[in-house]
Design a protein around this motif. Structure first.
Motif, PDB file in Angstrom:
ATOM      1  N   ARG A   6       0.837  -1.202   0.000  1.00 21.68           N
ATOM      2  CA  ARG A   6       0.000   0.000   0.000  1.00 21.68           C
ATOM      3  C   ARG A   6       0.869   1.248   0.000  1.00 21.68           C
ATOM      4  N   GLY A   7       1.926   1.229   0.789  1.00 25.41           N
ATOM      5  CA  GLY A   7       2.851   2.352   0.821  1.00 25.41           C
ATOM      6  C   GLY A   7       3.537   2.567  -0.523  1.00 25.41           C
ATOM      7  N   GLU A   8       3.904   1.470  -1.175  1.00 19.24           N
ATOM      8  CA  GLU A   8       4.532   1.579  -2.493  1.00 19.24           C
ATOM      9  C   GLU A   8       3.557   2.159  -3.514  1.00 19.24           C
ATOM     10  N   TYR A  13       1.718   6.706  -6.806  1.00 20.57           N
ATOM     11  CA  TYR A  13       0.681   7.671  -7.166  1.00 20.57           C
ATOM     12  C   TYR A  13       1.190   9.107  -6.993  1.00 20.57           C
ATOM     13  N   LYS A  14       1.864   9.361  -5.879  1.00 17.71           N
ATOM     14  CA  LYS A  14       2.389  10.704  -5.625  1.00 17.71           C
ATOM     15  C   LYS A  14       3.434  11.102  -6.670  1.00 17.71           C
ATOM     16  N   ASN A  15       4.314  10.161  -7.005  1.00 21.05           N
ATOM     17  CA  ASN A  15       5.344  10.460  -8.005  1.00 21.05           C
ATOM     18  C   ASN A  15       4.722  10.745  -9.368  1.00 21.05           C
ATOM     19  N   LEU A  16       3.749   9.939  -9.753  1.00 23.48           N
ATOM     20  CA  LEU A  16       3.084  10.160 -11.046  1.00 23.48           C
ATOM     21  C   LEU A  16       2.324  11.480 -11.048  1.00 23.48           C
ATOM     22  N   ILE A  50      -0.288  -6.959  -7.821  1.00 24.49           N
ATOM     23  CA  ILE A  50      -0.007  -5.588  -7.379  1.00 24.49           C
ATOM     24  C   ILE A  50       1.425  -5.206  -7.730  1.00 24.49           C
ATOM     25  N   LYS A  51       2.368  -6.142  -7.534  1.00 22.77           N
ATOM     26  CA  LYS A  51       3.762  -5.873  -7.882  1.00 22.77           C
ATOM     27  C   LYS A  51       3.918  -5.650  -9.379  1.00 22.77           C
ATOM     28  N   GLN A  52       3.169  -6.390 -10.190  1.00 27.74           N
ATOM     29  CA  GLN A  52       3.205  -6.185 -11.639  1.00 27.74           C
ATOM     30  C   GLN A  52       2.686  -4.799 -12.004  1.00 27.74           C
ATOM     31  N   ARG A  56       4.639  -1.663 -13.757  1.00 28.18           N
ATOM     32  CA  ARG A  56       4.110  -0.941 -14.921  1.00 28.18           C
ATOM     33  C   ARG A  56       4.078   0.562 -14.657  1.00 28.18           C
ATOM     34  N   GLY A  57       3.704   0.945 -13.455  1.00 30.14           N
ATOM     35  CA  GLY A  57       3.699   2.356 -13.090  1.00 30.14           C
ATOM     36  C   GLY A  57       5.091   2.957 -13.094  1.00 30.14           C
ATOM     37  N   GLU A  58       6.081   2.195 -12.644  1.00 31.74           N
ATOM     38  CA  GLU A  58       7.460   2.681 -12.672  1.00 31.74           C
ATOM     39  C   GLU A  58       7.955   2.823 -14.106  1.00 31.74           C
ATOM     40  N   PHE A  59       7.494   1.933 -14.994  1.00 31.84           N
ATOM     41  CA  PHE A  59       7.822   2.064 -16.408  1.00 31.84           C
ATOM     42  C   PHE A  59       7.227   3.359 -16.967  1.00 31.84           C
ATOM     43  N   VAL A  60       6.012   3.675 -16.579  1.00 34.03           N
ATOM     44  CA  VAL A  60       5.365   4.912 -17.034  1.00 34.03           C
ATOM     45  C   VAL A  60       6.148   6.126 -16.539  1.00 34.03           C
TER      46      VAL A  60
END
Length: 86
Positions: A6-8, A13-16, A50-52, A56-60
């Motif tokens: 959840r923290g990750e 979300y904050k970074n994006l 969730i890890k996947q 994907r979010g880190e790729f974005v």
């Protein structure tokens, strides 16, 4: 396990959200798309899934950073190099 993920997810979300401020179509457009993407996956409980999604979010994030660097490079190139060199 879910609490650490959840923290990750919140950090992602904050970074994006931060990176979306400079999005070419506007911050409001990016924020609405980001919120829709996160709400679509809010019921996922499987830690592997969730890890996947986090990956994907880190790729974005990497793609957005590349987009911004390319935009900055193009602006600098137009400013300092003339088209007369052709």
């Amino acid at each position: 396990m879910a609490n650490s993920l959840r923290g990750e997810v919140l950090n992602l979300y904050k970074n994006l959200l931060y990176l979306g401020r400079e999005y070419p179509k506007g911050a409001d457009y990016f924020r609405s798309r980001l919120k829709a993407a996160f709400l679509k996956n809010k019921d996922v409980k499987d830690p592997e899934k969730i890890k996947q999604l986090i990956a994907r979010g880190e790729f974005v994030i990497k793609e957005l950073e590349a987009l911004y660097f390319l935009r900055k490079y193009r602006a600098l190139k137009q400013r300092y190099y003339s088209d007369d060199d052709k």
